[in-house]
Design an enzyme around this catalytic site. Structure first.
Site, PDB file in Angstrom:
ATOM      1  N   HIS A 116       1.247  -5.434 -22.872  1.00 23.65           N
ATOM      2  CA  HIS A 116       2.692  -5.654 -22.847  1.00 23.65           C
ATOM      3  C   HIS A 116       3.053  -7.118 -22.651  1.00 23.65           C
ATOM      4  O   HIS A 116       4.173  -7.441 -22.272  1.00 23.65           O
ATOM      5  CB  HIS A 116       3.340  -4.793 -21.758  1.00 23.65           C
ATOM      6  CG  HIS A 116       3.277  -3.333 -22.054  1.00 23.65           C
ATOM      7  ND1 HIS A 116       3.477  -2.361 -21.096  1.00 23.65           N
ATOM      8  CD2 HIS A 116       3.028  -2.661 -23.214  1.00 23.65           C
ATOM      9  CE1 HIS A 116       3.360  -1.154 -21.659  1.00 23.65           C
ATOM     10  NE2 HIS A 116       3.075  -1.318 -22.937  1.00 23.65           N
ATOM     11  N   SER A 185       1.572   6.170 -14.942  1.00 25.30           N
ATOM     12  CA  SER A 185       2.143   7.513 -15.070  1.00 25.30           C
ATOM     13  C   SER A 185       1.820   8.134 -16.415  1.00 25.30           C
ATOM     14  O   SER A 185       2.101   9.311 -16.640  1.00 25.30           O
ATOM     15  CB  SER A 185       3.659   7.432 -14.902  1.00 25.30           C
ATOM     16  OG  SER A 185       4.223   6.606 -15.911  1.00 25.30           O
TER      17      SER A 185
END
Length: 247
Positions: A116, A185
């Site tokens: 990212h 997650s």
């Protein structure tokens, strides 16, 4: 389960690690998905976006300036140091991270791919010209008049990941005999699909349940720093697997 994870890591020849925000939380980096949130309780998904960059730059700039200044107070935790040592010992082939904080590199890891981007480098949104952190923090514009931004993947750019990092991570995971997922997650696409590209063993370390535990060979629930230290304690200083037959 700790012994099982240690046995898998100890016998692995091509271990790849995938980290998310939970890997940095123990160092003091806020987790955007925590119930309390952070930075005036503003939802990052409404600020860390291309729309905010283009239509509400003052808020966008304030948000990232706060993150950058906060990060200057952060140092890698002991779990980061474990991962760095494992790379030096030849255990880890690659770390693919969703984090933009650069803590793996600060801890000493070299084989790191930032899926990212990085909050530690900057560019112009209009022309792509590289920029300095000082210029961004000061709210300066690019020579072309464009707005400066960190080199991070914003919400809305999720499918536009840095291709070199993505390809290297995918290839390493496809060739891995074990993949250790830490502190994510597994909700952010497309990075959440990477673990399932391996034919090797899958291990998960996370504080909360993800709902994907059934897809892993071994799951450890808890903080990244604590569990990495516990795993590391099962290995001797020569990087050989210690006795994992204990219960």
């Amino acid at each position: 389960m700790l012994q099982t994870a240690a046995a898998i890591i100890g016998s692995s020849k091509r271990l790849v690690v995938l980290t998310g925000a939970g890997c940095s939380v123990d160092a003091g980096v806020p987790d955007f998905r925590s119930p309390s949130g952070w930075w005036r309780q503003i939802n990052p998904q409404t600020v860390a976006t291309v729309k905010a960059l283009e239509e509400n730059y003052e808020l966008f700039h304030a948000f990232y300036s706060a993150r950058i200044r906060h990060l200057k107070q952060i140092v890698p935790h002991k779990g980061h140091e474990v991962l760095s040592r494992w790379e030096r010992e030849g255990r880890i082939q690659l770390i693919a991270t969703q984090n933009v904080d650069g803590l793996h590199q600060l801890a000493g890891n070299v084989q790191v791919k930032e899926l990212h981007g990085s909050i530690r480098s900057f560019r112009c949104q209009r022309c792509g010209r590289p920029a300095e952190e000082e210029a961004f923090l000061a709210g300066e514009a690019c020579q072309c008049g464009g707005r400066l931004r960190p080199n991070v993947v914003l919400f809305g750019e999720g499918m536009d990941l840095p291709q070199q990092a993505w390809n290297a991570a995918r290839q390493a995971i496809e060739a891995a005999d074990a993949v250790l997922v830490i502190g994510t997650s597994l909700q952010v696409s497309p990075a959440n699909q990477l673990p399932y590209m391996t034919k090797g063993k899958l291990l998960l370390i996370n504080k909360e349940e993800t709902g994907s535990e059934h897809r892993f060979d071994c799951c450890l629930q808890g903080g990244a720093e604590e569990l990495l230290l516990q795993l590391d304690g099962l290995f001797d200083y020569q990087g050989k697997r210690a006795d994992t037959t204990q219960t």
